[in-house]
Design a protein around this motif. Structure first.
Motif, PDB file in Angstrom:
ATOM      1  N   PRO A  90       4.448 -21.280  -9.475  1.00 49.15           N
ATOM      2  CA  PRO A  90       4.395 -20.620 -10.401  1.00 49.15           C
ATOM      3  C   PRO A  90       2.861 -18.995 -10.247  1.00 49.15           C
ATOM      4  N   GLU A  91       2.528 -19.454 -10.074  1.00 52.97           N
ATOM      5  CA  GLU A  91       0.786 -18.705 -10.219  1.00 52.97           C
ATOM      6  C   GLU A  91       0.527 -18.200  -9.439  1.00 52.97           C
ATOM      7  N   LEU A  92       0.451 -16.341  -9.580  1.00 50.33           N
ATOM      8  CA  LEU A  92       0.672 -15.636  -8.391  1.00 50.33           C
ATOM      9  C   LEU A  92      -0.417 -15.780  -7.243  1.00 50.33           C
ATOM     10  N   ARG A  93      -1.814 -16.183  -7.264  1.00 47.84           N
ATOM     11  CA  ARG A  93      -3.166 -16.694  -6.391  1.00 47.84           C
ATOM     12  C   ARG A  93      -2.691 -17.946  -6.373  1.00 47.84           C
ATOM     13  N   GLU A  94      -2.114 -19.112  -6.529  1.00 44.72           N
ATOM     14  CA  GLU A  94      -1.649 -19.324  -5.321  1.00 44.72           C
ATOM     15  C   GLU A  94      -0.017 -20.129  -4.868  1.00 44.72           C
ATOM     16  N   ARG A  95       0.450 -18.236  -5.044  1.00 44.10           N
ATOM     17  CA  ARG A  95       1.234 -18.193  -4.266  1.00 44.10           C
ATOM     18  C   ARG A  95       0.095 -17.274  -2.640  1.00 44.10           C
ATOM     19  N   GLY A  96      -0.173 -16.564  -2.982  1.00 43.56           N
ATOM     20  CA  GLY A  96      -1.155 -16.051  -2.061  1.00 43.56           C
ATOM     21  C   GLY A  96      -1.835 -16.883  -1.165  1.00 43.56           C
ATOM     22  N   VAL A  97      -2.601 -18.456  -1.811  1.00 42.85           N
ATOM     23  CA  VAL A  97      -3.004 -19.469  -1.136  1.00 42.85           C
ATOM     24  C   VAL A  97      -2.118 -20.485  -0.030  1.00 42.85           C
ATOM     25  N   ARG A  98      -0.860 -20.609  -1.169  1.00 48.55           N
ATOM     26  CA  ARG A  98       0.612 -20.713   0.563  1.00 48.55           C
ATOM     27  C   ARG A  98       0.461 -20.190   1.599  1.00 48.55           C
ATOM     28  N   TYR A  99       0.635 -18.969   0.983  1.00 47.75           N
ATOM     29  CA  TYR A  99       0.814 -17.429   1.726  1.00 47.75           C
ATOM     30  C   TYR A  99      -0.262 -17.579   3.116  1.00 47.75           C
ATOM     31  N   LEU A 107      -3.267  -7.809   0.238  1.00 47.06           N
ATOM     32  CA  LEU A 107      -4.515  -9.532  -0.427  1.00 47.06           C
ATOM     33  C   LEU A 107      -4.753 -10.206   0.788  1.00 47.06           C
ATOM     34  N   ALA A 108      -3.774 -11.183   0.299  1.00 50.48           N
ATOM     35  CA  ALA A 108      -3.416 -12.048   1.227  1.00 50.48           C
ATOM     36  C   ALA A 108      -2.735 -11.855   2.733  1.00 50.48           C
ATOM     37  N   HIS A 109      -2.081 -11.043   2.830  1.00 48.80           N
ATOM     38  CA  HIS A 109      -2.006 -11.116   4.474  1.00 48.80           C
ATOM     39  C   HIS A 109      -3.362 -10.679   5.453  1.00 48.80           C
ATOM     40  N   GLY A 110      -4.042  -9.537   4.593  1.00 46.39           N
ATOM     41  CA  GLY A 110      -5.249  -9.621   5.465  1.00 46.39           C
ATOM     42  C   GLY A 110      -6.430 -10.603   5.137  1.00 46.39           C
ATOM     43  N   PHE A 111      -6.149 -11.077   4.458  1.00 48.68           N
ATOM     44  CA  PHE A 111      -7.618 -12.553   4.701  1.00 48.68           C
ATOM     45  C   PHE A 111      -6.841 -12.883   5.446  1.00 48.68           C
ATOM     46  N   ALA A 112      -5.706 -13.895   5.567  1.00 45.92           N
ATOM     47  CA  ALA A 112      -5.283 -14.804   6.626  1.00 45.92           C
ATOM     48  C   ALA A 112      -4.815 -14.029   8.098  1.00 45.92           C
ATOM     49  N   ALA A 113      -4.256 -12.314   8.212  1.00 46.80           N
ATOM     50  CA  ALA A 113      -5.035 -11.382   9.232  1.00 46.80           C
ATOM     51  C   ALA A 113      -5.837 -11.763  10.320  1.00 46.80           C
ATOM     52  N   LEU A 114      -7.796 -11.555   9.056  1.00 43.79           N
ATOM     53  CA  LEU A 114      -8.741 -11.838   9.242  1.00 43.79           C
ATOM     54  C   LEU A 114      -8.929 -13.461  10.035  1.00 43.79           C
ATOM     55  N   LEU A 115      -8.222 -14.284   8.743  1.00 44.88           N
ATOM     56  CA  LEU A 115      -8.617 -15.781   9.103  1.00 44.88           C
ATOM     57  C   LEU A 115      -8.442 -16.050  10.600  1.00 44.88           C
ATOM     58  N   LEU A 116      -7.222 -15.709  11.070  1.00 44.74           N
ATOM     59  CA  LEU A 116      -6.784 -15.313  12.136  1.00 44.74           C
ATOM     60  C   LEU A 116      -7.160 -14.988  13.073  1.00 44.74           C
ATOM     61  N   THR A 117      -7.485 -14.130  13.514  1.00 42.17           N
ATOM     62  CA  THR A 117      -8.634 -12.979  14.348  1.00 42.17           C
ATOM     63  C   THR A 117      -9.892 -13.801  14.446  1.00 42.17           C
ATOM     64  N   ARG A 118     -10.134 -14.635  13.389  1.00 42.95           N
ATOM     65  CA  ARG A 118     -11.974 -15.145  13.340  1.00 42.95           C
ATOM     66  C   ARG A 118     -12.945 -13.890  13.024  1.00 42.95           C
ATOM     67  N   GLU A 144      -9.765 -21.963  -0.555  1.00 39.54           N
ATOM     68  CA  GLU A 144     -10.705 -21.973  -1.361  1.00 39.54           C
ATOM     69  C   GLU A 144     -11.154 -20.580  -1.310  1.00 39.54           C
ATOM     70  N   TYR A 145     -12.544 -19.991  -0.632  1.00 41.24           N
ATOM     71  CA  TYR A 145     -12.472 -18.915  -0.136  1.00 41.24           C
ATOM     72  C   TYR A 145     -11.616 -17.340  -0.671  1.00 41.24           C
ATOM     73  N   PHE A 146     -10.801 -18.132  -0.408  1.00 39.68           N
ATOM     74  CA  PHE A 146      -9.189 -16.746  -1.095  1.00 39.68           C
ATOM     75  C   PHE A 146      -9.559 -16.718  -2.071  1.00 39.68           C
ATOM     76  N   LEU A 204     -12.602 -12.414  -7.564  1.00 39.45           N
ATOM     77  CA  LEU A 204     -13.542 -10.660  -7.796  1.00 39.45           C
ATOM     78  C   LEU A 204     -12.308 -10.008  -8.506  1.00 39.45           C
ATOM     79  N   LEU A 205     -11.759  -9.706  -7.493  1.00 41.10           N
ATOM     80  CA  LEU A 205     -10.693  -8.413  -7.708  1.00 41.10           C
ATOM     81  C   LEU A 205      -9.488  -8.891  -9.064  1.00 41.10           C
ATOM     82  N   PHE A 206      -9.335  -9.844  -9.597  1.00 42.39           N
ATOM     83  CA  PHE A 206      -8.130 -10.003 -10.369  1.00 42.39           C
ATOM     84  C   PHE A 206      -8.954 -10.897 -11.996  1.00 42.39           C
TER      85      PHE A 206
END
Length: 196
Positions: A88-97, A158-169, A182-184, A190-192
């Motif tokens: 249900p929570e938007l932040r946790e959906r981002g974590v799942r993404y 935010l979720a996609h950008g962080f995931a892409a940055l994470l995968l490309t190290r 946890e970092y996400f 910080l933003l919301f």
């Protein structure tokens, strides 16, 4: 008395093998290649060799390389929809993404490259719609948002950008050994601000 080793594949009269689930075997081999070398390294002939079947066999399931990549993307969108469902929570959906991207990096690489895919494929379109509905559901319950569509794009970015940055190290040093999920969560904090 000697025992024969039985292989799950049965030989045909032409020295090739008949595979029990060729479609799955080729998809799995494709995901391995994409994860290691990127989608540009895919070759149906090479995947057939890896699966131990004739070079023409994968074409029965995928037609061509574009069809195979489209199947990878459709499967990825299905997995993403499943990962987001019931959270249900938007932040946790981002974590799942983010978790989805880390657990399925090959799918993630292919899903968002439309030039590699057959956009009119019905399985791909249906899977994308299911994933999109799950993404939209994350912002549907936000009260203080004037435009839910814009909020959804902001959250997805935010979720996609962080995931892409994470995968490309590209954020490895910034993480400093912290758990990416946890970092996400702290980035979103910080933003919301959560209003309850």
């Amino acid at each position: 008395m000697t025992t024969k080793h039985t292989d799950k594949r049965a030989t045909t009269g032409h020295g090739t093998y008949h595979h029990g689930d060729l479609r799955r075997a080729v998809l799995t081999a494709a995901l391995d290649v994409i994860a290691a070398e990127g989608p540009g390294a895919l070759s149906l002939r090479d995947l057939a060799r890896r699966a131990g079947v004739s070079h023409a066999a994968p074409a029965h399931h995928f037609k061509d390389r574009t069809g195979l990549l489209t199947a990878v993307a459709a499967e990825g969108y299905e997995l993403l929809a499943g990962a987001l469902a019931g959270v249900p929570e938007l932040r946790e959906r981002g974590v799942r993404y983010v978790r989805f991207a880390v657990e399925h990096p090959a799918h993630f690489q292919v899903m968002f490259q439309p030039e590699l895919l057959r956009a009119d494929d019905p399985d791909l379109r249906a899977a994308k719609e299911r994933a999109s509905a799950e993404l939209r559901a994350g912002v549907a319950g936000l009260d203080a948002v004037p435009d839910a569509r814009e909020a959804g794009i902001a959250a997805w970015s935010l979720a996609h950008g962080f995931a892409a940055l994470l995968l490309t190290r590209n954020v490895t040093d910034a993480l400093g050994g912290r758990d990416p999920e946890e970092y996400f969560r702290s980035l979103t904090g910080l933003l919301f601000t959560q209003r309850g």
